[in-house]
Enzyme design. Structure first.
Site, PDB file in Angstrom:
ATOM      1  N   ASP A  88       0.731  -1.067  -0.131  1.00  0.00           N
ATOM      2  CA  ASP A  88      -0.181   0.015   0.105  1.00  0.00           C
ATOM      3  C   ASP A  88       0.727   1.248   0.043  1.00  0.00           C
ATOM      4  O   ASP A  88       0.558   2.380   0.527  1.00  0.00           O
ATOM      5  CB  ASP A  88      -0.889   0.020   1.326  1.00  0.00           C
ATOM      6  CG  ASP A  88      -1.868  -1.225   1.144  1.00  0.00           C
ATOM      7  OD1 ASP A  88      -2.420  -1.521   0.249  1.00  0.00           O
ATOM      8  OD2 ASP A  88      -1.868  -1.913   2.381  1.00  0.00           O
ATOM      9  N   LYS A 112       1.966   1.806  -5.338  1.00  0.00           N
ATOM     10  CA  LYS A 112       2.743   1.297  -6.463  1.00  0.00           C
ATOM     11  C   LYS A 112       1.776   1.394  -7.652  1.00  0.00           C
ATOM     12  O   LYS A 112       2.321   1.741  -8.766  1.00  0.00           O
ATOM     13  CB  LYS A 112       2.943  -0.123  -6.447  1.00  0.00           C
ATOM     14  CG  LYS A 112       3.973  -0.332  -5.136  1.00  0.00           C
ATOM     15  CD  LYS A 112       4.099  -1.940  -4.858  1.00  0.00           C
ATOM     16  CE  LYS A 112       2.877  -2.705  -4.269  1.00  0.00           C
ATOM     17  NZ  LYS A 112       2.738  -2.258  -2.874  1.00  0.00           N
ATOM     18  N   GLY A 140      -4.211  -4.661  -4.050  1.00  0.00           N
ATOM     19  CA  GLY A 140      -5.393  -3.461  -4.375  1.00  0.00           C
ATOM     20  C   GLY A 140      -4.567  -2.492  -4.881  1.00  0.00           C
ATOM     21  O   GLY A 140      -4.184  -1.608  -3.945  1.00  0.00           O
ATOM     22  N   HIS A 141      -4.595  -2.256  -6.034  1.00  0.00           N
ATOM     23  CA  HIS A 141      -3.741  -1.001  -6.611  1.00  0.00           C
ATOM     24  C   HIS A 141      -4.774   0.069  -7.197  1.00  0.00           C
ATOM     25  O   HIS A 141      -5.431  -0.108  -8.105  1.00  0.00           O
ATOM     26  CB  HIS A 141      -2.833  -1.485  -7.763  1.00  0.00           C
ATOM     27  CG  HIS A 141      -1.748  -2.311  -7.542  1.00  0.00           C
ATOM     28  ND1 HIS A 141      -1.181  -3.326  -8.221  1.00  0.00           N
ATOM     29  CD2 HIS A 141      -1.336  -2.441  -6.037  1.00  0.00           C
ATOM     30  CE1 HIS A 141      -0.375  -3.801  -7.453  1.00  0.00           C
ATOM     31  NE2 HIS A 141      -0.499  -3.325  -6.208  1.00  0.00           N
ATOM     32  N   GLN A 158       2.255  -5.922  -2.856  1.00  0.00           N
ATOM     33  CA  GLN A 158       2.637  -6.147  -1.533  1.00  0.00           C
ATOM     34  C   GLN A 158       3.782  -5.421  -1.217  1.00  0.00           C
ATOM     35  O   GLN A 158       4.367  -4.399  -1.989  1.00  0.00           O
ATOM     36  CB  GLN A 158       2.534  -7.598  -0.940  1.00  0.00           C
ATOM     37  CG  GLN A 158       1.092  -8.258  -0.994  1.00  0.00           C
ATOM     38  CD  GLN A 158       0.852  -8.813  -2.166  1.00  0.00           C
ATOM     39  OE1 GLN A 158       1.465  -9.406  -2.965  1.00  0.00           O
ATOM     40  NE2 GLN A 158      -0.341  -8.582  -2.597  1.00  0.00           N
TER      41      GLN A 158
END
Ligand code: IMP
Ligand code: MG
Length: 431
Positions: free
Chosen positions: A15, A18, A42-43, A232
């Site tokens: 988080d 990225k 989760g991007h 991650q």
């Protein structure tokens, strides 16, 4: 300019932003390659007024000129791929096989993986990891025990049935037992149902399945650029991370070589994405964690809510002792500092510099340290005031922001190459 083969690595516990960085850089690259993890990621990518949250699709999908590759090291839930493709289609972005490729040898996450993940990590579990419940651990387990269903198997019903039967033979014992205790039992599909479901998904994905090596070699041969997108962060790496509170893949640099494919000209740059403070979601402490109002402030101002699970992220100060370790294990050549705007205007600012651990001072994290016993030693920084605006260079940054960047560079001996100060593509300075 020689071709750029750049790796984006999360330098903390994920988080770090990225997705935004990959989306921004993608226009300069011919390919974006996801090489580990799955839809636990989760991007979040904001383009104009639109916010896209991507979990399994590489974050280059919003750039029309980039081919996005889900490489063989990824664990793929085929339903999630279809879901995200459909979501993009609804906002006018159509992915054809020239824009998205999925390695035939990536491993599949099927229903038994996610059920087992959830049941194992339920509140009744002895060691709760706080997983995302997406089936990541069990899918990697199947890969390592040589039982995994591969993406190419989705096209072969007999193979699917054969593999799933063999998986079920072992999984059913533990699954039925665990699910009884944790209440997930009702939703276990039969092998036949699961074969049908996966085979149908395979029909949709068939045009996208292929071999990524040839494609990447061709890009490399023409002097093209390749961006490797990590998910991650280093501290969640299965080997280098804070075991057992880690994810099940190689999130540090090594994962690129096993889970992606690196053509002959090799890797030219490894960019560590560093959030201006630290967050963590899931179980496991972190040394600079704040349990007070300041922590709550960072959580709220930074909108620190997990994009995959909706859980609040725990917040704390930047930790240079942790980052030195991350820089070392991922051979970082540059830093991208994100979310600096969140720190602007706070009336207190600290940075973790070293650790007191079992009676000694350590200037960096050391593999195997017990997180409960680390006491971070802090440096009080000047608070960050003023505003950051487009086109600023290192020289015209507000004074204290410049000092903050310099402190990071001096400690890590790595240049800060970009600074992000908001969610928009444009809120990024090249330093
Ligand atoms: P898993 O990856 O779902 O097995 O979860 C293992 C640990 O990694 C948990 O602490 C999760 O919260 C954490 N984790 C997994 N993916 C992400 C991510 O994308 N960002 C932050 N933490 C993550
Ligand atoms: Mg995330």
């Amino acid at each position: 300019m020689p071709s750029q083969h750049t790796v984006i690595v999360g330098a903390q516990w994920g988080d770090e932003g990225k997705g935004k960085i990959v989306d921004y850089l993608a226009s300069q690259y011919q390919a974006v390659v996801r090489y580990q993890g799955g839809h636990n990621a989760g991007h979040t990518v904001v383009v104009g007024q639109e916010k896209h949250v991507l979990h399994i699709l590489p974050s280059g999908v919003l750039n029309s000129a980039t081919v996005n590759i889900i490489a063989h090291g990824v664990v793929v839930d085929p339903a999630q791929v279809v879901l995200e493709m459909n979501r993009l289609k609804a906002s006018g972005i159509f992915l054809d096989p020239t824009k998205l490729r999925i390695s035939a040898m990536a491993s599949i996450i099927h229903s038994y993986c996610s059920l087992l993940d959830k049941a194992r990590d339920s509140d009744a579990a002895q060691t709760k990891i706080g997983t995302t419940g997406k089936g990541i651990g069990p899918a990697y387990e199947e890969k390592i025990t040589r039982k995994a269903i591969k993406v190419q198997d989705l096209l072969n019903k007999d193979m699917l049935a054969q593999k799933l039967k063999s998986i079920w033979k072992e999984r059913s014992i533990i699954l039925q037992d665990l699910c009884r205790d944790s209440g997930f039992g009702a939703s276990i599909p039969s092998v036949e149902q699961e074969v049908e479901r996966l085979f149908e998904l395979g029909k949709i994905l068939a045009p996208f399945i292929g071999d990524e090596m040839e494609l990447l070699d061709a890009i490399d041969a023409k002097g093209g650029n390749i961006l490797y997108e990590g998910a991650q962060g280093v501290m969640l790496d299965i080997d280098y991370g804070t075991y057992p509170y880690v994810t099940s893949s190689s999130t540090a640099l090594g994962g690129v070589y096993t889970g992606g494919y690196v053509p002959a000209s090799g890797i030219s740059e490894v960019l560590g994405i560093v959030k201006a403070y630290t967050t963590r979601v899931g179980e496991g402490k972190f040394p600079t964690e704040l349990f007070d109002e300041t922590g709550n402030y960072l959580q709220q101002k930074g909108n620190e809510v997990g994009a995959t699970t909706g859980r609040k992220r725990r917040c704390g100060w930047l930790d240079l002792a942790q980052l030195k370790y991350a820089a070392k294990v991922s051979r970082l050549t540059g830093i991208i500092l994100t979310k600096v705007d969140v720190l602007l205007g706070m009336n207190e600012l600290k940075v973790g510099m070293s650790y007191q651990y079992q009676g000694k001072i350590f200037d960096r994290y050391v593999m195997g340290m017990n997180l409960n016993e680390i006491e971070a030693q802090y440096h009080n920084c000047r608070t960050l005031q003023g505003v950051i605006v487009p086109e600023m260079t290192k020289k015209d940054l507000p004074d204290a922001v410049g000092s903050y960047v310099a402190l990071i560079e001096e400690s890590l001996k790595i240049p800060v190459k970009y600074l992000a100060y908001g969610p928009q593509r444009t809120q990024l300075l090249k330093l």
